[in-house]
Enzyme design. Structure first.
Site, PDB file in Angstrom:
ATOM      1  N   HIS A 173      -2.242  -9.652   5.481  1.00  0.00           N
ATOM      2  CA  HIS A 173      -1.468  -8.763   4.615  1.00  0.00           C
ATOM      3  C   HIS A 173      -1.643  -7.337   5.118  1.00  0.00           C
ATOM      4  CE1 HIS A 173       0.474  -7.064   1.162  1.00  0.00           C
ATOM      5  NE2 HIS A 173      -0.572  -6.337   0.887  1.00  0.00           N
ATOM      6  N   ASP A 185       1.519  -9.164  -3.008  1.00  0.00           N
ATOM      7  CA  ASP A 185       0.669  -8.088  -3.525  1.00  0.00           C
ATOM      8  C   ASP A 185       1.337  -7.144  -4.528  1.00  0.00           C
ATOM      9  OD1 ASP A 185      -1.735  -6.733  -3.771  1.00  0.00           O
ATOM     10  OD2 ASP A 185      -1.395  -5.415  -2.055  1.00  0.00           O
ATOM     11  N   ASP A 221      -0.632  -3.697   4.853  1.00  0.00           N
ATOM     12  CA  ASP A 221       0.015  -2.634   4.076  1.00  0.00           C
ATOM     13  C   ASP A 221       0.601  -1.569   4.992  1.00  0.00           C
ATOM     14  OD1 ASP A 221      -0.516  -3.442   1.345  1.00  0.00           O
ATOM     15  OD2 ASP A 221      -2.630  -3.103   1.820  1.00  0.00           O
ATOM     16  N   HIS A 243       4.684  -1.176  -1.272  1.00  0.00           N
ATOM     17  CA  HIS A 243       4.053  -1.219  -2.597  1.00  0.00           C
ATOM     18  C   HIS A 243       2.839  -0.306  -2.767  1.00  0.00           C
ATOM     19  CE1 HIS A 243       2.327  -4.651  -0.286  1.00  0.00           C
ATOM     20  NE2 HIS A 243       1.203  -4.250  -0.832  1.00  0.00           N
TER      21      HIS A 243
HETATM   22 ZN   LIG Z   1      -0.724  -4.602  -0.254  1.00  0.00          ZN
END
Ligand SMILES: [Zn+2]
Length: 1010
Positions: free
Chosen positions: A69, A193, A71, A443
């Protein structure tokens, strides 16, 4: 991040629901298998599914999903994450992750990996040799590397506007389509997420052609109920207007957020023991781990309906040393499956979300249907993630403003053709702003949940993106107006700064209108004191005023010129402004509110509306809509909640993510406001000063049917040791029965009920924060006759905590971190301290309300763009017959009907444009003007600047032709669905149903270049 694992207990004794259903159906298996073969005819299974691994039909299949994941900015900036810089903040380097994963995949053909964020992948891709690119292409073709979601980022769902979501998905999916063709096309949406999930997002994913959707975060009470009721996987019916299955999306809740089970994290970032399968080693643990895994798998399988379940093997920025993960999973798979010889009924395999989804589809079950959304999200009692709806309001506004500017840039690039990209001002390019806007949808970006230096970098990316768009606009305006000017863009007009208008005695204002209909607008520009003559494109003088600004409004400039302007559909008007000389005329000064004729009435009004203020308190007291003969007492003021830093009930503090007030009653910023009125022919304003850090201008322009409340808040004082969360609250006597309404990503409307959730019995632990919802563009309350609607200029959190009342959080400043990983208090020292914004208030009968707020919201999101110039430029590229500047231009031959919103008009390739048309009303929403009815357009000759030579319809993100796209079919409990093939496209007759968006790729020929 919360990593609560799945309980491993009770596996043996508990019932396997899938087992009973399988056992019952086993005699039918050959028939369903035959049916399955029919479904598998070419076209039924799009690329990707054929490469899925084989499963064991009579066992519990555990699909291991190896994933990372990544970001797109959070504790570090995008570039710091990509390159692995500042690993002292967080150890994370995406370039190494991708390098490492590709090598590890080549070791064993059964290994699989999924990748999500195209902002990172496309960057990595462009840095690879062609040899590596060829290897990756092969891995993608074989399904060993699968792209899921495929957006530029994994966007937030609460603070994002649907237009920006569609844009960012289009950008990412386009990269995949251009690079890998249909091999790389994601079948599954993957939002593991984001902090709660909107219904509109599901609708958009369905319209993009996704077969299914997996998510990680939902309310803890909701999750418990779903596990019990076997509703972890459902069909989400995400629109009340679109005909099923258009907005139906199969949606699965992942078992453990997106983390691996406890003790099975084999990353360099984890400390769990590797599998030791050497029995003679004193560290031998394989037997124990296999036993644990079997228990875990069986326990988890209890919460799902089929004999398939997933485990997310990875987490934030994992797989920098992919060998560690894969080596241990290889062993796990081998050893667990070896137990089948001893009677184990568990089969574990490398898989992907789409291969798991395919098995769920093959199970051919009937699935329950969800019709609400997943807001608000709480990960425990008192832990509501409703603060981020409002965190970093300045960044949220900058993002929305940039959306507006990007659409203008896209449109002018389409209208002017190649002349926009290369022209007298240099190379114009919309790509940097497209990419920056896509990054902002992440996000942790528009949500305001990144570290401060990362938030600064997001703003920097936007600012950098504006530059090449300004060049593009200059090239396009020069071409379309036939006049080369020294254009000035005045990026700081929101704080009344524009050196050109301030210093010049004469100048030109080009006003571009990005809507498909004519717009009337009042232009405001900072000027020096004086009287000005303003002329419209035909040389006719238009009404203008100069008003003095309140001292709190602007530190530098004191005067603003107002004039009324009118712009044609998808086009511009050029106004000229000149200061009158030789006359010593006083500008309109503020008229004191000192009572004269009527000592008890303080009011501003125009031909449609009147707003009355209480002479004792200076607060808004009543709104009247004279057209509809409505009158409503409305008290409006500013309050703040004291941010909790933890108390006896819970140690949860209010922070960038979480909202948790100490007391449920907010404190008034002030019980009264200093007020004075400014009245000119064009505008009437009430200037309210609540405190040194809170003021507001309540404004009514001539002709306007809404009341504008322009608030200025900050810097919020925190020297008293209290973090503060500031709201604007409207109090009325409307009997609203605990209900209010909020938009979903700026599109469809959802009904909210205080202390209530539609799908489970809520145990409310936070009566304020637990009733907050995201407001992207509007919130309203109604008593069934009258409706009070407030439109916002950015995303905010909002609620109705008492009947008749409505509130929006405008700013927040907090002294402690809320323990969700960001590790910084939301202090916003520096640029985000002082925030200005607007609330547009509508008072309507319920019958008129939708027409009012739909048409106004579109004007707020796509406001006119001002471009200034001295006005002494030379003629440019004008045909010989044309000797003067073109002062008015429309890109449309006729206006679009009010139902139709021009969502996208952008260059797609050399000779193609991307066009999206949207019906902006919901079914039965408008009864007054019949705007909820279908509408039919002729696209063939709609545009004036180019001819459409060929038109193709695509799915929403434009990565598949509509007639070739197919989605998996699901059986919902609500009964059978009728599937209809898209009708043959006729460009002269394109019909839009309520809330429908249709996406086209149009081959065009620009008139002036052919
Ligand atoms: Zn995230």
């Amino acid at each position: 991040m919360d990593t609560s694992g799945v309980s491993a207990g009770g596996g043996r004794s508990s019932r396997w629901p899938w087992m009973s259903s399988c056992a019952l159906r086993s005699p039918l298996l050959p028939i369903s298998f035959f049916f399955w073969l029919l479904l598998a005819a070419p076209g039924a299974w799009a690329s990707g599914y054929q490469t899925c691994p084989t499963v064991q039909p009579d066992m519990l299949n555990v699909h291991l999903l190896a994933h990372t994941h990544d970001d797109v900015g959070w504790l570090k900036t995008v570039d710091q994450y990509f390159y692995g810089i500042q690993n002292n903040i967080q150890h994370a380097g995406v370039q190494y992750i991708l390098d490492s994963v590709i090598s590890a995949l080549l070791v064993d053909p059964t290994r699989r990996f999924i990748y999500v964020e195209m902002a990172f992948f496309s960057r990595w891709w462009h840095q690879q040799t062609t040899a590596t690119q060829d290897i990756v292409r092969k891995l993608v073709r074989q399904g060993r590397l699968e792209f899921v979601n495929g957006g530029w980022v994994m966007n937030d769902e609460a603070a994002t506007h649907y237009g920006a979501i569609i844009d960012q998905m289009t950008l990412g999916l386009r990269f995949l389509e251009d690079t890998f063709g249909s091999d790389g096309r994601p079948r599954v949406a993957w939002h593991i997420d984001p902090f709660g999930h909107s219904r509109e997002q599901a609708s958009l994913f369905a319209q993009m052609g996704f077969d299914g959707f997996f998510l990680g975060r939902l309310d803890y009470q909701d999750k418990n109920v779903r596990e019990e009721m076997l509703k972890m996987e459902e069909v989400w019916r995400a629109s009340t207007s679109l005909k099923p299955p258009t907005a139906d999306l199969f949606t699965g809740v992942l078992p453990n957020l997106y983390n691996p089970p406890n003790d099975l994290c084999w990353d360099v970032l984890c400390a769990d023991s590797p599998m030791v399968d050497e029995p003679r080693s004193p560290e031998f643990n394989a037997k124990q781990l296999v036993h644990y895994f079997l228990q875990l798998a069986n326990a988890q399988g209890n919460f799902y309906r089929t004999n398939h379940t997933v485990m997310t093997m990875g987490s934030d920025f994992q797989y920098e040393n992919a060998n560690m993960w894969f080596k241990n999973m290889d062993k796990l798979i081998r050893l667990v499956n070896a137990q089948q010889a001893n009677g184990s009924r568990v089969h574990v395999l490398y898989s992907t979300p789409s291969c798991y989804l395919r098995e769920l589809n093959k199970a051919n079950l009937t699935w329950s249907v969800k019709e609400d959304d997943f807001f608000p999200y709480a990960d425990g009692p008192n832990k509501f993630w409703t603060g981020y709806f409002s965190s970093r309001p300045a960044l949220k506004r900058y993002e929305r403003l940039s959306y507006n500017f990007l659409q203008v840039c896209n449109q002018l690039e389409a209208l002017a053709g190649p002349a926009a990209n290369v022209g007298p001002y240099g190379v114009g390019d919309s790509t940097p702003l497209k990419e920056a806007m896509a990054v902002l949808q992440h996000h942790d970006a528009v949500t305001g949940t990144s570290r401060q230096h990362v938030a600064n970098d997001y703003a920097r990316q936007l600012a950098v993106g504006w530059g090449p768009c300004e060049v593009l606009l200059s090239n396009a305006l020069a071409r379309l107006s036939g006049s080369k000017q020294n254009f000035s863009f005045c990026r700081e007009l929101n704080i009344s700064i524009c050196p050109l208008s301030r210093k010049s005695a004469r100048f030109q204002v080009t006003i571009y209108n990005p809507l498909g209909r004519k717009v009337d607008w009042i232009v405001r520009l900072p000027v020096s004191q004086g009287i000005f003559l303003v002329k419209d494109p035909n040389g006719k003088t238009v009404p203008s005023n100069v008003v003095m600004l309140p001292s709190s409004y602007s530190k530098e400039y004191q005067w603003e010129l107002l004039f009324s302007a009118s712009m044609p559909a998808l086009g511009f008007s050029i106004y000229s402004v000149a200061r009158m000389t030789g006359r010593n005329l006083q500008a309109h000064k503020m008229q004191s509110s000192s009572p004269k004729s009527n000592s008890h009435v303080l009011a501003i009004e125009n031909e449609h509306l009147r707003a009355t203020f209480d002479p004792d308190t200076g607060l808004l007291m009543r709104i009247e809509n004279m057209d509809q003969n409505l009158s409503l007492p409305v008290n409006q003021g500013f309050f703040w909640y004291t941010a909790n830093t933890g108390d006896a009930e819970s140690d949860q503090a209010s922070g960038a993510y979480i909202f948790r007030p100490t007391w449920y009653q907010p404190q008034p910023v002030s019980r009264w406001a200093q007020i004075h009125l400014v009245k000119t022919a064009l505008v009437q304003e009430a200037h309210q000063n609540f405190s040194a850090w809170c003021s507001q201008v309540v404004r009514l322009y001539q002709g306007q049917r809404h009341l504008e409340l322009e608030w200025t808040v900050g810097p919020i004082p925190v020297e008293d040791g209290w973090g503060k969360e500031v709201i604007s609250r409207f109090k009325t006597g409307l009997k609203t029965k605990g209900q209010f309404y909020t938009d979903s990503n700026g599109r469809e409307i959802l009904k909210r009920r205080r202390d209530y959730r539609p799908t489970w019995r809520l145990n409310q632990t936070e009566p304020v924060a637990g009733n907050y919802y995201p407001v992207n563009t509007r919130i309203y309350i109604t008593d069934g006759n009258m409706q009070l609607t407030v439109l916002t200029d950015r995303s905010q959190g909002g609620s109705s905590l008492k009947d008749g009342s409505l509130e929006l959080m405008v700013h927040r400043r907090l002294l402690v971190d809320d323990g969700r990983g960001v590790g910084e208090a939301l202090m916003e020292s520096g640029t985000g301290e002082w925030v200005r914004g607007r609330h547009l208030v509508l008072l309507d009968s319920v019958k008129e309300a939708a027409a009012s707020h739909r048409l106004l919201a579109e004007k707020v999101v796509l406001a006119p763009q001002l471009v200034l110039a001295q006005g002494d430029g030379a003629l440019y590229h004008a045909p010989a017959a044309r000797r003067t500047q073109v002062r008015q231009f429309s890109g449309l031959r006729r206006e679009l009907p009010p139902q139709v919103h021009l969502l996208t008009l952008a260059r797609w390739s050399r000779e193609r444009l991307l066009l999206r048309l949207e019906h902006q009303f919901a079914v039965r929403e408008d009864s007054g003007r019949n705007l909820s009815s279908p509408v039919t357009l002729n696209l063939q000759d709609l545009f004036s600047g180019f001819t459409i030579t060929h038109l193709q319809e695509t799915t929403l993100a434009a990565n598949q032709l509509l007639h070739r796209a197919s989605r998996l079919k699901w059986k919902p409990t609500t009964g059978p669905i009728s599937y209809s093939a898209p009708s043959k496209l006729d460009p002269t007759s394109v019909t839009l149903q309520p809330m429908e968006i249709r996406t086209f790729l149009a081959s065009v020929q620009w008139k002036e270049h052919s």
